[in-house]
Design a protein around this motif. Structure first.
Motif, PDB file in Angstrom:
ATOM      1  N   LEU A 238       2.698   6.256   8.980  1.00  0.00           N
ATOM      2  CA  LEU A 238       2.195   7.363   8.060  1.00  0.00           C
ATOM      3  C   LEU A 238       2.876   8.684   8.355  1.00  0.00           C
ATOM      4  O   LEU A 238       2.993   9.492   7.851  1.00  0.00           O
ATOM      5  N   TRP A 269      12.948  -2.656   4.621  1.00  0.00           N
ATOM      6  CA  TRP A 269      11.461  -2.726   5.253  1.00  0.00           C
ATOM      7  C   TRP A 269      10.987  -3.732   5.176  1.00  0.00           C
ATOM      8  O   TRP A 269      10.094  -4.044   6.155  1.00  0.00           O
ATOM      9  N   ALA A 273       8.519  -5.469   8.195  1.00  0.00           N
ATOM     10  CA  ALA A 273       6.950  -5.996   7.809  1.00  0.00           C
ATOM     11  C   ALA A 273       6.819  -7.604   8.199  1.00  0.00           C
ATOM     12  O   ALA A 273       5.846  -7.643   8.893  1.00  0.00           O
ATOM     13  N   LEU A 277       4.349  -9.187  11.120  1.00  0.00           N
ATOM     14  CA  LEU A 277       3.322 -10.087  10.842  1.00  0.00           C
ATOM     15  C   LEU A 277       3.634 -11.354  11.771  1.00  0.00           C
ATOM     16  O   LEU A 277       2.419 -11.690  12.374  1.00  0.00           O
ATOM     17  N   MET A 280       2.373 -10.484  15.449  1.00  0.00           N
ATOM     18  CA  MET A 280       0.921 -10.311  15.721  1.00  0.00           C
ATOM     19  C   MET A 280       0.281 -11.643  15.570  1.00  0.00           C
ATOM     20  O   MET A 280      -0.526 -12.008  16.363  1.00  0.00           O
ATOM     21  N   LEU A 281       0.744 -12.701  14.710  1.00  0.00           N
ATOM     22  CA  LEU A 281       0.170 -14.041  14.585  1.00  0.00           C
ATOM     23  C   LEU A 281       0.692 -14.908  16.009  1.00  0.00           C
ATOM     24  O   LEU A 281      -0.325 -15.468  16.388  1.00  0.00           O
ATOM     25  N   ASN A 284      -1.527 -13.669  18.834  1.00  0.00           N
ATOM     26  CA  ASN A 284      -2.904 -14.041  18.808  1.00  0.00           C
ATOM     27  C   ASN A 284      -3.255 -15.218  18.921  1.00  0.00           C
ATOM     28  O   ASN A 284      -4.223 -15.826  19.583  1.00  0.00           O
TER      29      ASN A 284
ATOM     30  N   PHE B 140      -5.381 -15.212  10.350  1.00  0.00           N
ATOM     31  CA  PHE B 140      -4.512 -14.258   9.581  1.00  0.00           C
ATOM     32  C   PHE B 140      -5.354 -12.637   9.345  1.00  0.00           C
ATOM     33  O   PHE B 140      -4.648 -11.901   9.608  1.00  0.00           O
ATOM     34  N   PHE B 142      -7.651 -11.547  10.909  1.00  0.00           N
ATOM     35  CA  PHE B 142      -7.903 -10.759  12.176  1.00  0.00           C
ATOM     36  C   PHE B 142      -6.396 -10.072  12.729  1.00  0.00           C
ATOM     37  O   PHE B 142      -6.325  -9.104  13.192  1.00  0.00           O
ATOM     38  N   ALA B 143      -5.297 -10.904  12.557  1.00  0.00           N
ATOM     39  CA  ALA B 143      -4.120 -10.539  13.100  1.00  0.00           C
ATOM     40  C   ALA B 143      -3.255  -9.575  12.264  1.00  0.00           C
ATOM     41  O   ALA B 143      -2.204  -8.754  12.854  1.00  0.00           O
ATOM     42  N   THR B 144      -3.423  -9.599  11.048  1.00  0.00           N
ATOM     43  CA  THR B 144      -2.550  -9.078  10.081  1.00  0.00           C
ATOM     44  C   THR B 144      -2.837  -7.372  10.039  1.00  0.00           C
ATOM     45  O   THR B 144      -4.109  -7.091   9.838  1.00  0.00           O
ATOM     46  N   PRO B 145      -1.949  -6.533  10.268  1.00  0.00           N
ATOM     47  CA  PRO B 145      -2.472  -5.032   9.961  1.00  0.00           C
ATOM     48  C   PRO B 145      -2.288  -4.769   8.796  1.00  0.00           C
ATOM     49  O   PRO B 145      -1.526  -5.390   7.873  1.00  0.00           O
ATOM     50  N   PHE B 147      -1.744  -1.973   6.971  1.00  0.00           N
ATOM     51  CA  PHE B 147      -0.677  -1.411   6.315  1.00  0.00           C
ATOM     52  C   PHE B 147       0.605  -2.343   5.684  1.00  0.00           C
ATOM     53  O   PHE B 147       1.099  -2.442   4.866  1.00  0.00           O
ATOM     54  N   VAL B 148       0.960  -3.540   6.699  1.00  0.00           N
ATOM     55  CA  VAL B 148       1.873  -4.291   6.186  1.00  0.00           C
ATOM     56  C   VAL B 148       1.227  -5.343   5.124  1.00  0.00           C
ATOM     57  O   VAL B 148       1.939  -5.585   4.312  1.00  0.00           O
ATOM     58  N   LEU B 151       1.286  -3.593   1.812  1.00  0.00           N
ATOM     59  CA  LEU B 151       2.791  -3.356   1.517  1.00  0.00           C
ATOM     60  C   LEU B 151       3.327  -4.486   0.805  1.00  0.00           C
ATOM     61  O   LEU B 151       3.976  -4.707  -0.432  1.00  0.00           O
ATOM     62  N   PHE B 264      -4.546   4.410   4.919  1.00  0.00           N
ATOM     63  CA  PHE B 264      -3.550   3.392   4.902  1.00  0.00           C
ATOM     64  C   PHE B 264      -3.348   3.034   3.252  1.00  0.00           C
ATOM     65  O   PHE B 264      -2.428   3.176   2.675  1.00  0.00           O
TER      66      PHE B 264
END
Lengths: 301, 322
Positions: A238, A269, A273, A277, A280-281, A284, B140, B142-145, B147-148, B151, B264
Motif C-alpha cells: 500500500l 510483480w 506474489a 503465497l 505462507m503455505l 502454515n 489456502f 487461512f494462509a493466503t494474504p 492482497f496477493v 491481485l 486492500f
C-alpha cells in the motif's frame, strides 16, 4: 530384590518422554506435505540469506534507464524493473528483509503478549479483569488504519520504527491465549507449593509457569509468523511499509498498482506474489504439524 | 439477562471516548495541519495569511478545546471540511459509503453461501475425500494474504481472460438507476466480492466443522438416532440447530476484518469506496477525512462487537457472565 536407583529411573523417564523438538520432528517426518514444505522453505530462505554472497548489492540499486522493463532473459532471469534493476536480485533481498521483519515482529509481539498474558493469568482477579477489558478494546480497533496513520506520523521513520509499530498491534491475541492457559495452570499444586515456599512471583511466572506453556507459545508463534510477513508485505504494497530503499516482497508487488504493469510487465510483480503465497503455505503446513505435535490427541505419528 | 445487556452497552461509552481521544491525538501528531494541506499547492499565500487562517479555524487553541469542538461536532454528524476535495467530509463520505457497504454485504453473503454448506459437509462426512478437499481449501484460505490473492484474481480474470472489468464501480456514461446500471455494478462487484469471500470462509468452515464433529457424539444425538429419527433429520433438526445459531451472532465480529479487507480490495480493484478514500486522504494529508473515517470504522466495529456479544449471550447462556 530390586534396588531402585533414583537417578537411573529419572534418566529412563527422560528417555521415554521425548522432548518437544523431537516430537515436532517426528510429526513433520510423518506428514509428507509438512516435510516438503519445510524443505522448500529452507531452500528459499537459504537462497535469500546467502544471496549477498553472490549478488552485487550496489549493482542492484544502480539505475540504468537503457535497460528498463526488460522481459526475462539469460542476463536477468526475471527481467528488470523501471530503473533497469534486476528483479531476481531484488526478489532474493526482498525475501530476506520480509522474513527478517516478520520474524522480529513475531518475537517482539511474542515477548510482550507473553508477559501481559502471564501477568493477567497468574494474578487473576481484578488485575486480570482490567487487562482483559483493555485487550477487548484494543482488539476491536481498526488496527490497519491506525498502523498506517502511525507510519505517516512518525518523524524519523526507520525499519526498527516500523517493526515496533506493527508489533504494538500484534500481541493482543497472544496475550489472551496465554492468559487463558495460565489461569488454568495457576490452580495447580506446583504453583501453590512454590507460592507457599515464598518464591517471588516473577520467578514463578517466568521459570515455573512459562516452561509449561512453552509449547503453546511455539505453536502460536509459528502460526502468526506467516500472518506477520503478510502484514508487512501488505503495508509495503500500500506504500506504508518499509522506508524507501529497503526492498521487500511488498515493494515488488506494489508495482502492480499500475494496470499497465499488471498486464504487460508481469515479471516484476508476479514472481514476488507467488513467492509470498508459497512461503505462507509452507509456514502454515509446518505450523500445523507443530500444532499437532503439541497436542497428543491430534498427533498422526 | 437485562443486567448483562445493560452492562455490555455501558462499556461502550468509555470505549468510544478512548477511541475518539486516540484518533484525535494521532491526527494532531500527523505532519502538517489543515492550513498547510489546503494551501500546499498555492505559493501565493503568505505565512501571515496562513496564521490568520489558523486563528480563524481555531487551530491555535489548546488541544483539549479543539478535541471538545471536534467531538461535539462529530456527534452531530459534522466532521468538518475536506481540504483536498473542498467539501464537507460528511457529504464526501455519503457519496462513497454506499459502495463500501455494497462490497462488504456482498462479501458477507457470499462467504456464508460458500462456507455453511462446506462446513456442514466436512463435519458430517469427516475424513471423506470431500472433507479432505475442504480442509485443504481452508488451509489456502487461512494462509493466503488477501492482497496477493486479489491481485492474482485480477490478473487472471480481468487481464488474461478478460471476463471482468479491471476497476471502478460502474461504467461511465450509464444512466443511474437503469437496468444497465445495475448490471454494470454487479459486473464490477463480482471479482472484489469473490476475492474477499473465498478467503473469508476460513473461520466459519473451521468453526462449523469442529462444532458438528463435537455435537454428533453428544448423548442427545445418540438418543435421537436410537429413537429412529432419519439421519437427515438428525442433522437438520438436532445438530445444525445448535451449530448454526452462533454463526449468525459472529456477524458483528467480522466488521473489523471487513474494514481492513476493504482497504486492500478497493485499492487493488480501484473501487471508489471508503477504503480507497482513506488511503488517498492519508497520502494527501487530508486529516479531517482520515479522522472521520477511522472514527466511523472504529465505532462500527465497537457497536458490531457489542451486538454480537449480546446476541451470543442470548443464544448460548453459558457465556453470560454477571
Amino acid at each position: 530384590m530390586v534396588v531402585f536407583n533414583e537417578k537411573e529411573l529419572m534418566a529412563k523417564e527422560k528417555m521415554n518422554t521425548p522432548s518437544f523438538v523431537k516430537t515436532i520432528w517426528r510429526e513433520i517426518r510423518n506428514d509428507k506435505m509438512a516435510l516438503g514444505s519445510l524443505i522448500l522453505l529452507t531452500l528459499i530462505l537459504l537462497a535469500a540469506y546467502l544471496s549477498p554472497l553472490f549478488i552485487d548489492q550496489t549493482a542492484l540499486t544502480r539505475v540504468n534507464f537503457f535497460n528498463n522493463w526488460k522481459p526475462p532473459s539469460a542476463d536477468n532471469w526475471l527481467g528488470t524493473d523501471d530503473g533497469g534493476r534486476d528483479v531476481l536480485g531484488q526478489l532474493l533481498l526482498g525475501t530476506r528483509n520480509s522474513f527478517t521483519i516478520g520474524l522480529s515482529v513475531t518475537l517482539i509481539a511474542g515477548v510482550f503478549g507473553l508477559t501481559v498474558g502471564l501477568i493477567a493469568g497468574f494474578y487473576g482477579g481484578i488485575v486480570d479483569n482490567i487487562i482483559m477489558r483493555i485487550i477487548d478494546f484494543l482488539m476491536v480497533l481498526p488496527s490497519l488504519m491506525i498502523i498506517i496513520i502511525f507510519v505517516v506520523s512518525v518523524p524519523k521513520y526507520t525499519i526498527f520504527g516500523f517493526i515496533l509499530i506493527v508489533s504494538a498491534f500484534a500481541w493482543f491475541g497472544k496475550a489472551r491465549l496465554i492468559r487463558s492457559r495460565a489461569l488454568a495452570e495457576r490452580e495447580l499444586d506446583y504453583i501453590n507449593a512454590s507460592k507457599t515456599l515464598g518464591t517471588p512471583s516473577w520467578k514463578i511466572m517466568f521459570f515455573e509457569l512459562f516452561p509449561n506453556l512453552s509449547s503453546l507459545v511455539i505453536v502460536n508463534m509459528t502460526l502468526t509468523l506467516a500472518g506477520n510477513i503478510g502484514l508487512e508485505t501488505g503495508l509495503t504494497f500500500l506504500g506504508f511499509g518499509l522506508p524507501a530503499g529497503t526492498p521487500s516482497l511488498g515493494t515488488l508487488i506494489s508495482y502492480a498498482r499500475n494496470p499497465d504493469i499488471v498486464q504487460n510487465k508481469w515479471w516484476v510483480w508476479l514472481p514476488a506474489a507467488l513467492l509470498i503465497l508459497v512461503m505462507m503455505l509452507c509456514i502454515n503446513y509446518v505450523g500445523q504439524a507443530v500444532k499437532r505435535a503439541s497436542d497428543a490427541r491430534q498427533r498422526l505419528a | 439477562m437485562l443486567k448483562f445487556i445493560l452492562r455490555r452497552t455501558l462499556i461502550m461509552i468509555p470505549q468510544l471516548l478512548v477511541l475518539s481521544l486516540i484518533i484525535f491525538l494521532l491526527a494532531k501528531a500527523m505532519p502538517g495541519d489543515a492550513v498547510t494541506s489546503s494551501f500546499m499547492s498555492n505559493p501565493n499565500v503568505t505565512p501571515e495569511q496562513m496564521e490568520k487562517m489558523r486563528e480563524k479555524l481555531g487551530l491555535n487553541d489548546s488541544w483539549y478545546v479543539q478535541y471538545g469542538h471536534w467531538v461535539g461536532n462529530a456527534v452531530q454528524g459534522d466532521f468538518g471540511q475536506s481540504f483536498t476535495h473542498k467539501q464537507p467530509v460528511t457529504s464526501l463520505l455519503a457519496g462513497r459509503v454506499g459502495n463500501t457497504l455494497l462490497l462488504s454485504t456482498g462479501i458477507l453473503i457470499v462467504t456464508y453461501i460458500i462456507a455453511i454448506p462446506l462446513g456442514i459437509i466436512a463435519g458430517r462426512w469427516t475424513d471423506s475425500w470431500a472433507d479432505k478437499l475442504i480442509v485443504t481449501y481452508n488451509y489456502f484460505a487461512f494462509a493466503t494474504p488477501l492482497f496477493v490473492f486479489s491481485l492474482l484474481m485480477l490478473f487472471l480474470f480481468s487481464f488474461i481472460l478478460g471476463w471482468t472489468p479491471i476497476g471502478g464501480s460502474v461504467d461511465i456514461r450509464i444512466e443511474t438507476g437503469s437496468f444497465d446500471y445495475i448490471v454494470s455494478k454487479v459486473k464490477h462487484l463480482i471479482l472484489p466480492v469473490m476475492s474477499g469471500a473465498l478467503l473469508a470462509t476460513f473461520g466459519t468452515i473451521q468453526y462449523l466443522r469442529n462444532d458438528i464433529i463435537d455435537t454428533k457424539l453428544k448423548d442427545f444425538v445418540k438418543t435421537a438416532r436410537a429413537k429412529g429419527v432419519p439421519e437427515s433429520k438428525v442433522y437438520t433438526r438436532h445438530i445444525l440447530r445448535n451449530s448454526l445459531l452462533p454463526i449468525a451472532a459472529f456477524l458483528g465480529y467480522e466488521i473489523t476484518g471487513l474494514i481492513a479487507g476493504s482497504i486492500f480490495l478497493e485499492m487493488i480493484f480501484s473501487y471508489p469506496g471508503l477504503g480507497q478514500l482513506f488511503i488517498q486522504s492519508v497520502m494527501g494529508r487530508d486529516f479531517t477525512v482520515v479522522t472521520a473515517l477511522v472514527m466511523i470504522s472504529g465505532t462500527a466495529a465497537i457497536v458490531g462487537t457489542m451486538l454480537s456479544d449480546i446476541i451470543l449471550s442470548i443464544v448460548d447462556p453459558r457465556i453470560r457472565i454477571d
